[in-house]
Enzyme design. Structure first.
Site, PDB file in Angstrom:
ATOM      1  N   CYS A   1       0.692  -1.221  -0.070  1.00 10.35           N
ATOM      2  CA  CYS A   1      -0.087   0.083   0.199  1.00 10.35           C
ATOM      3  C   CYS A   1       0.772   1.212  -0.102  1.00 10.35           C
ATOM      4  O   CYS A   1       1.719   1.205   0.567  1.00 10.35           O
ATOM      5  CB  CYS A   1      -0.739  -0.079   1.225  1.00 10.35           C
ATOM      6  SG  CYS A   1      -2.085   1.436   1.282  1.00 10.35           S
TER       7      CYS A   1
ATOM      8  N   CYS B   1       0.446   4.667   7.029  1.00  8.27           N
ATOM      9  CA  CYS B   1      -0.198   4.463   8.285  1.00  8.27           C
ATOM     10  C   CYS B   1       0.581   3.672   9.395  1.00  8.27           C
ATOM     11  O   CYS B   1       1.087   2.594   9.115  1.00  8.27           O
ATOM     12  CB  CYS B   1      -1.642   3.637   8.311  1.00  8.27           C
ATOM     13  SG  CYS B   1      -2.515   4.359   6.828  1.00  8.27           S
TER      14      CYS B   1
ATOM     15  N   CYS C   1       0.109   0.010  10.429  1.00  8.69           N
ATOM     16  CA  CYS C   1      -0.185  -1.010   9.312  1.00  8.69           C
ATOM     17  C   CYS C   1       0.968  -1.768   8.808  1.00  8.69           C
ATOM     18  O   CYS C   1       1.667  -1.176   8.200  1.00  8.69           O
ATOM     19  CB  CYS C   1      -1.053  -0.429   8.410  1.00  8.69           C
ATOM     20  SG  CYS C   1      -1.702  -1.586   7.224  1.00  8.69           S
TER      21      CYS C   1
ATOM     22  N   CYS D   1     -16.704  -8.886   4.904  1.00 11.62           N
ATOM     23  CA  CYS D   1     -16.197  -7.690   4.649  1.00 11.62           C
ATOM     24  C   CYS D   1     -14.681  -7.711   3.887  1.00 11.62           C
ATOM     25  O   CYS D   1     -13.925  -8.443   4.391  1.00 11.62           O
ATOM     26  CB  CYS D   1     -16.013  -6.913   6.090  1.00 11.62           C
ATOM     27  SG  CYS D   1     -15.154  -5.263   5.851  1.00 11.62           S
TER      28      CYS D   1
ATOM     29  N   CYS E   1     -19.717  -5.935   2.820  1.00  9.56           N
ATOM     30  CA  CYS E   1     -19.119  -4.508   3.327  1.00  9.56           C
ATOM     31  C   CYS E   1     -17.740  -4.522   2.755  1.00  9.56           C
ATOM     32  O   CYS E   1     -17.236  -5.463   2.451  1.00  9.56           O
ATOM     33  CB  CYS E   1     -18.793  -4.487   5.001  1.00  9.56           C
ATOM     34  SG  CYS E   1     -17.650  -3.503   5.604  1.00  9.56           S
TER      35      CYS E   1
ATOM     36  N   CYS F   1     -19.431   2.497   8.087  1.00  8.68           N
ATOM     37  CA  CYS F   1     -18.610   1.894   9.063  1.00  8.68           C
ATOM     38  C   CYS F   1     -17.460   2.529   9.281  1.00  8.68           C
ATOM     39  O   CYS F   1     -16.831   2.762   8.650  1.00  8.68           O
ATOM     40  CB  CYS F   1     -18.511   0.343   8.620  1.00  8.68           C
ATOM     41  SG  CYS F   1     -17.474  -0.355  10.020  1.00  8.68           S
TER      42      CYS F   1
ATOM     43  N   ARG G   1     -18.426  -2.083  17.388  1.00 10.26           N
ATOM     44  CA  ARG G   1     -17.666  -3.457  17.099  1.00 10.26           C
ATOM     45  C   ARG G   1     -16.451  -3.569  18.120  1.00 10.26           C
ATOM     46  O   ARG G   1     -15.504  -2.800  17.666  1.00 10.26           O
ATOM     47  CB  ARG G   1     -17.419  -3.711  15.506  1.00 10.26           C
ATOM     48  CG  ARG G   1     -16.759  -4.934  15.582  1.00 10.26           C
ATOM     49  CD  ARG G   1     -16.608  -5.653  13.990  1.00 10.26           C
ATOM     50  NE  ARG G   1     -17.961  -5.276  13.282  1.00 10.26           N
ATOM     51  CZ  ARG G   1     -18.334  -4.518  12.160  1.00 10.26           C
ATOM     52  NH1 ARG G   1     -17.096  -3.511  11.824  1.00 10.26           N
ATOM     53  NH2 ARG G   1     -19.380  -4.340  11.664  1.00 10.26           N
TER      54      ARG G   1
HETATM   55  N1  SAM Z   1      -6.592   0.243   3.011  1.00 11.76           N
HETATM   56  C1  SAM Z   1      -7.907   0.795   3.606  1.00 11.76           C
HETATM   57  C2  SAM Z   1      -7.869   1.927   4.480  1.00 11.76           C
HETATM   58  O1  SAM Z   1      -7.067   2.034   4.982  1.00 11.76           O
HETATM   59  O2  SAM Z   1      -9.024   2.613   4.582  1.00 11.76           O
HETATM   60  C3  SAM Z   1      -8.649  -0.390   4.093  1.00 11.76           C
HETATM   61  C4  SAM Z   1      -7.839  -1.395   5.082  1.00 11.76           C
HETATM   62  S1  SAM Z   1      -7.450  -0.857   6.567  1.00 11.76           S
HETATM   63  C5  SAM Z   1      -6.442  -2.335   7.057  1.00 11.76           C
HETATM   64  C6  SAM Z   1      -8.739  -0.802   7.572  1.00 11.76           C
HETATM   65  C7  SAM Z   1      -8.463  -0.316   8.937  1.00 11.76           C
HETATM   66  O3  SAM Z   1      -7.899  -1.358   9.829  1.00 11.76           O
HETATM   67  C8  SAM Z   1      -7.439   0.904   9.471  1.00 11.76           C
HETATM   68  O4  SAM Z   1      -8.215   1.927   8.950  1.00 11.76           O
HETATM   69  C9  SAM Z   1      -7.302   0.611  10.590  1.00 11.76           C
HETATM   70  O5  SAM Z   1      -8.091   1.275  11.534  1.00 11.76           O
HETATM   71  C10 SAM Z   1      -7.302  -0.734  10.959  1.00 11.76           C
HETATM   72  N2  SAM Z   1      -6.039  -1.442  11.372  1.00 11.76           N
HETATM   73  C11 SAM Z   1      -4.995  -1.482  10.351  1.00 11.76           C
HETATM   74  N3  SAM Z   1      -3.840  -2.211  10.979  1.00 11.76           N
HETATM   75  C12 SAM Z   1      -4.177  -2.292  12.348  1.00 11.76           C
HETATM   76  C13 SAM Z   1      -3.543  -2.863  13.316  1.00 11.76           C
HETATM   77  N4  SAM Z   1      -2.343  -3.246  13.387  1.00 11.76           N
HETATM   78  N5  SAM Z   1      -4.035  -2.806  14.833  1.00 11.76           N
HETATM   79  C14 SAM Z   1      -5.279  -2.217  14.778  1.00 11.76           C
HETATM   80  N6  SAM Z   1      -6.322  -1.764  13.597  1.00 11.76           N
HETATM   81  C15 SAM Z   1      -5.463  -1.989  12.542  1.00 11.76           C
HETATM   82  C1  DTB Z   2     -11.500  -2.242  11.298  1.00 11.89           C
HETATM   83  O1  DTB Z   2     -11.669  -1.251  11.881  1.00 11.89           O
HETATM   84  N1  DTB Z   2     -10.528  -3.362  11.497  1.00 11.89           N
HETATM   85  C2  DTB Z   2     -10.394  -4.174  10.624  1.00 11.89           C
HETATM   86  C3  DTB Z   2     -11.254  -3.680   9.412  1.00 11.89           C
HETATM   87  N2  DTB Z   2     -11.927  -2.473   9.955  1.00 11.89           N
HETATM   88  C4  DTB Z   2     -10.944  -3.725   7.947  1.00 11.89           C
HETATM   89  C5  DTB Z   2      -9.013  -4.317  10.142  1.00 11.89           C
HETATM   90  C6  DTB Z   2      -8.096  -4.674  11.422  1.00 11.89           C
HETATM   91  C7  DTB Z   2      -6.663  -5.163  10.888  1.00 11.89           C
HETATM   92  C8  DTB Z   2      -5.808  -5.476  11.912  1.00 11.89           C
HETATM   93  C9  DTB Z   2      -4.465  -5.884  11.269  1.00 11.89           C
HETATM   94  C10 DTB Z   2      -4.207  -6.657  10.198  1.00 11.89           C
HETATM   95  O2  DTB Z   2      -4.697  -8.135  10.394  1.00 11.89           O
HETATM   96  O3  DTB Z   2      -3.697  -6.503   9.234  1.00 11.89           O
HETATM   97 FE1  SF4 Z   3      -2.766   1.049   3.532  1.00 15.96          FE
HETATM   98 FE2  SF4 Z   3      -2.784   0.077   5.791  1.00 15.96          FE
HETATM   99 FE3  SF4 Z   3      -2.994   2.527   5.760  1.00 15.96          FE
HETATM  100 FE4  SF4 Z   3      -5.060   0.854   4.703  1.00 15.96          FE
HETATM  101  S1  SF4 Z   3      -4.456   1.133   6.680  1.00 15.96           S
HETATM  102  S2  SF4 Z   3      -4.377   2.841   3.627  1.00 15.96           S
HETATM  103  S3  SF4 Z   3      -3.688  -0.893   3.963  1.00 15.96           S
HETATM  104  S4  SF4 Z   3      -1.320   1.471   4.970  1.00 15.96           S
END
Ligand code: SAM
Ligand code: DTB
Ligand code: SF4
Length: 333
Positions: free
Chosen positions: A71, A75, A78, A117, A148, A208, A280
């Protein structure tokens, strides 16, 4: 008497739009909710919860990562950001085939999930990608599941296309307060996130939207995040509260873990300020005891991510969750 009476109640006020809920919270009021004794806060949250929800039902959403890694965003929490690829070792995959997604969705339904989702590690989807995602959405919907997706930022036109394909919910998190946001993400702004949420609303989809606890933010930041959500023109129908899953190689690996009671308080305050929304209990359950999860349900959480994987990290096994529900007298929905 208790300090409960000094706390502004959720419910109608002169500034409310037609849904009858407040959308004019001030940060001091949200901090006052947080600042109550734990017992008073849980009592207030459970009281609100029982006005709008069955306290013994919890909704099950299953996640799939339809496009993993690589990506363009940064973030800090992430593992899917290309920026930390060397440190995390997470390889970037291509968008999954439609058939493989539908096969997984069938299993999710057989295991009892009611919503499926689909998540993609995109900053925003390309129109070409959306064609395939639209097929996935239509196929999942035809299985009788709620749909979703979380695909990054979307334009108004893209949101309309997703809705037309049969998308019920779009997940797009604000993650934290506007003030703390820049410490976590520099490649897009808080305003960008809000714009996508508006596009999703305008297209007629359910929103959401939630965030993460445990990134080194303060209670003021947690309150600020809930304030942004509660003061949206319409509350998100679904509010995911994630506990940071610390993944080795991401900048937030090694961050000081938050107090579990502070996480539960965040669930409770979310419940009070957004009474009719599903709250959630999202990522982070692998690090939570059964007792902590039970307190989250008592605080008003009424949805979980179900299935052994979130997007790239583990989640409790479905049978374990169903056993916990049975011990607590909770019916899955
Ligand atoms: N790339 C898209 C975005 O960021 O909108 C969709 C997928 S992203 C992984 C969805 C959400 O997962 C993020 O906004 C964040 O709140 C949550 N998330 C990602 N990594 C996480 C982590 N290590 N621990 C907890 N929540 C996480
Ligand atoms: C949200 O708030 N949490 C989910 C979903 N929306 C997409 C994702 C959590 C991701 C946790 C880290 C991972 O598994 O990569
Ligand atoms: Fe990309 Fe992860 Fe950020 Fe979603 S949360 S925009 S997958 S870096």
């Amino acid at each position: 008497m208790s300090d409960l009476h000094a706390i502004p109640a959720a419910g109608p006020s002169s500034a409310t739009p037609s849904d009858g809920f407040r959308h004019d919270w001030r940060v001091a009021e949200i901090l006052a909710l947080y600042g109550q004794s734990f017992s008073n806060l849980i009592f207030q949250a459970q009281s609100v919860h029982r006005q709008y929800h069955d306290p013994n039902r919890v909704q099950l959403s299953q996640l799939i990562s339809i496009k993993t890694g690589g990506c363009a965003e940064d973030c800090a929490y992430c593992p899917q950001s290309a920026k930390y690829k060397k440190e995390t070792g997470l390889a970037a995959d291509k968008l999954m085939a439609v058939g493989a997604v539908l096969e997984d969705a069938r299993k999710a339904k057989a295991n009892g999930a009611s919503r499926y989702c689909m998540g993609a590690a995109w900053r925003s989807p390309k129109d070409k990608d959306l064609e395939k995602v639209a097929e996935m959405i239509a196929g999942v919907k035809a299985l009788g599941l709620e749909t979703c997706a979380t695909l990054g930022m979307v334009t108004g036109d893209q949101a309309v296309r997703l809705k037309a394909a049969g998308l019920d919910y779009y997940n797009h998190n604000i993650d934290t307060s506007e003030e703390f946001y820049g410490e976590i993400i520099t490649t897009r702004t808080y305003g960008d996130r809000l714009e996508t949420l508006q596009n999703v609303r305008d297209a007629g989809m359910n929103v959401c939207c939630g965030g993460i606890v445990g990134m080194g933010e303060t209670r003021e930041d947690r309150a600020g995040m809930l304030l942004t959500l509660a003061n949206l023109p319409q509350h998100p129908e679904s509010v995911p509260v994630n506990q940071l899953v610390q993944v080795k190689g991401t900048p937030l690996f090694g961050a000081e873990a938050s107090d579990p009671f502070e996480f539960i308080r965040t669930i409770a305050v979310a419940r009070i300020v957004m009474p009719a929304s599903y709250v959630r209990l999202s990522a982070g359950r692998e690090d939570m005891s059964d007792e902590m999860q039970a307190l989250c349900f008592l605080a008003g959480a009424n949805s979980i991510f179900y299935g052994e994987k979130l997007l790239t990290t583990p989640n409790p096994d479905g049978n374990q969750d169903l056993q916990l529900f049975a011990r607590l007298g909770i019916e899955p929905e």
